[in-house]
Design a protein around this motif. Structure first.
Motif, mmCIF file in Angstrom:
data_model
loop_
_atom_site.group_PDB
_atom_site.id
_atom_site.type_symbol
_atom_site.label_atom_id
_atom_site.label_comp_id
_atom_site.label_asym_id
_atom_site.label_seq_id
_atom_site.Cartn_x
_atom_site.Cartn_y
_atom_site.Cartn_z
ATOM 1 N N PHE A 1 7.337 24.188 4.046
ATOM 2 C CA PHE A 1 7.335 22.828 4.690
ATOM 3 C C PHE A 1 6.840 22.272 3.408
ATOM 4 N N TRP A 2 6.579 21.689 2.261
ATOM 5 C CA TRP A 2 6.655 20.884 1.960
ATOM 6 C C TRP A 2 7.202 20.964 0.138
ATOM 7 N N LYS A 3 8.222 20.260 -0.103
ATOM 8 C CA LYS A 3 8.853 20.859 -1.825
ATOM 9 C C LYS A 3 8.786 19.375 -2.806
ATOM 10 N N PRO A 4 8.500 19.217 -3.694
ATOM 11 C CA PRO A 4 9.235 18.106 -4.956
ATOM 12 C C PRO A 4 10.102 17.620 -3.929
ATOM 13 N N ASP A 5 10.818 17.088 -3.742
ATOM 14 C CA ASP A 5 11.758 16.731 -3.448
ATOM 15 C C ASP A 5 11.731 16.310 -2.248
ATOM 16 N N GLN A 6 10.239 16.094 -1.574
ATOM 17 C CA GLN A 6 9.716 15.176 -0.591
ATOM 18 C C GLN A 6 9.378 14.576 -1.028
ATOM 19 N N ILE A 7 9.203 14.484 -2.953
ATOM 20 C CA ILE A 7 8.609 12.372 -3.188
ATOM 21 C C ILE A 7 9.784 11.890 -3.320
ATOM 22 N N HIS A 8 11.531 12.177 -2.940
ATOM 23 C CA HIS A 8 12.240 11.322 -3.145
ATOM 24 C C HIS A 8 12.786 11.172 -1.854
ATOM 25 N N PHE A 9 11.923 11.597 -1.110
ATOM 26 C CA PHE A 9 12.951 11.359 0.192
ATOM 27 C C PHE A 9 12.005 10.171 0.795
ATOM 28 N N ALA A 10 10.319 10.389 0.125
ATOM 29 C CA ALA A 10 9.432 9.699 0.684
ATOM 30 C C ALA A 10 9.498 8.058 -0.353
ATOM 31 N N GLN A 11 9.901 8.151 -1.188
ATOM 32 C CA GLN A 11 9.847 6.798 -2.170
ATOM 33 C C GLN A 11 11.579 6.310 -1.267
ATOM 34 N N SER A 12 13.118 7.594 -0.973
ATOM 35 C CA SER A 12 13.341 6.510 0.388
ATOM 36 C C SER A 12 13.132 5.529 0.989
ATOM 37 N N GLU B 1 0.886 -1.362 -0.309
ATOM 38 C CA GLU B 1 -0.271 -0.486 -0.002
ATOM 39 C C GLU B 1 1.011 1.252 0.291
ATOM 40 N N ALA B 2 1.821 1.212 0.684
ATOM 41 C CA ALA B 2 3.312 2.714 0.821
ATOM 42 C C ALA B 2 4.082 2.870 -0.579
ATOM 43 N N ARG B 3 3.757 1.345 -1.453
ATOM 44 C CA ARG B 3 4.431 2.009 -2.588
ATOM 45 C C ARG B 3 3.339 2.624 -3.905
ATOM 46 N N GLY B 4 2.249 2.218 -3.437
ATOM 47 C CA GLY B 4 0.732 2.128 -3.854
ATOM 48 C C GLY B 4 0.801 3.878 -4.067
ATOM 49 N N THR B 5 0.801 4.315 -2.819
ATOM 50 C CA THR B 5 0.491 5.564 -2.135
ATOM 51 C C THR B 5 1.816 6.368 -3.235
ATOM 52 N N VAL B 6 2.969 6.236 -2.810
ATOM 53 C CA VAL B 6 4.273 6.636 -3.774
ATOM 54 C C VAL B 6 3.881 6.948 -5.318
ATOM 55 N N ALA C 1 15.413 2.008 -3.831
ATOM 56 C CA ALA C 1 15.589 2.720 -2.243
ATOM 57 C C ALA C 1 17.700 3.780 -2.449
ATOM 58 N N ASP C 2 17.755 2.545 -3.905
ATOM 59 C CA ASP C 2 19.128 3.600 -3.753
ATOM 60 C C ASP C 2 19.037 5.002 -4.939
ATOM 61 N N ARG C 3 18.176 4.264 -5.594
ATOM 62 C CA ARG C 3 18.090 5.397 -6.513
ATOM 63 C C ARG C 3 17.176 6.029 -6.444
ATOM 64 N N ALA C 4 16.248 6.191 -5.222
ATOM 65 C CA ALA C 4 15.511 7.408 -4.352
ATOM 66 C C ALA C 4 16.541 8.210 -3.257
ATOM 67 N N ARG C 5 17.081 6.995 -2.765
ATOM 68 C CA ARG C 5 18.787 7.699 -1.734
ATOM 69 C C ARG C 5 19.121 9.462 -2.945
ATOM 70 N N GLU C 6 19.689 8.444 -4.026
ATOM 71 C CA GLU C 6 20.753 9.274 -4.662
ATOM 72 C C GLU C 6 19.881 10.665 -5.006
ATOM 73 N N GLN C 7 18.377 10.945 -5.442
ATOM 74 C CA GLN C 7 17.527 11.774 -5.886
ATOM 75 C C GLN C 7 18.099 12.467 -5.081
#
Length: 166
Positions: free
Chosen positions: A49-60, A26-31, A72-78
């Motif tokens: 408080f919210w920036k588009p880079d939060q997408i990659h943080f949530a993915q990580s 469900e978490a992956r579906g939400t991402v 997770a590696d790809r998201a962390r690098e982003q």
């Protein structure tokens, strides 16, 4: 535009919460929903408080919790490419330790997390970073919580906040 921002913020929080609950599919579906929503264009909020880079943080966070190392590696690098801040660096490196634990590497993950914490000067061990360390601890299966490395990380995190945990 405000509605798009609120939806992005809610999806980000939902993905992380589902990951915390161990509801990884469900978490992956939400991402995925968050990424699709953001593709329509979501601006930063006025206060930052919210920036588009939060997408990659949530993915990580989500991919690490699910043990999906490549994603997770790809998201962390982003995250690391977009944000030059010790807090994000420490957090996503703790996500890396979370991924290791999620894949069954309790001792290695504990050592990874301990390294992240110990390399930060004490003044930089914020409550948020220490809580991310606790996220890694909580990922340890109950039957492995007596391991020496788990106790060492628990003690290190207690020293980092000045609060002793059980």
């Amino acid at each position: 535009m405000r509605r798009q921002l609120e939806t992005a913020a809610l999806l980000t929080a939902r993905a992380k919460a589902l990951s915390l609950l161990g509801r990884h599919d469900e978490a992956r579906g939400t991402v995925r929903a968050l990424v699709a929503h953001a593709a329509g264009g979501v601006e930063c909020d006025t206060f930052g408080f919210w920036k588009p880079d939060q997408i990659h943080f949530a993915q990580s966070w989500v991919f690490a919790g699910a043990g999906d190392e490549a994603a997770a590696d790809r998201a962390r690098e982003q995250v690391l490419d977009a944000i030059r801040d010790y807090r994000y660096d420490a957090d996503v490196r703790l996500h890396e330790a979370l991924c290791t634990v999620s894949k069954g590497g309790a001792d290695v993950g504990m050592r990874q997390a301990a390294t992240v914490i110990t390399t930060l000067p004490a003044a930089y061990r914020s409550h948020h970073i220490v809580q991310t360390g606790h996220l890694v601890l909580r990922a340890i299966p109950v039957d492995q919580r007596g391991r020496r490395t788990v106790g060492e990380l628990r003690e290190l995190l207690a020293v980092g906040t000045g609060v002793v945990t059980a």
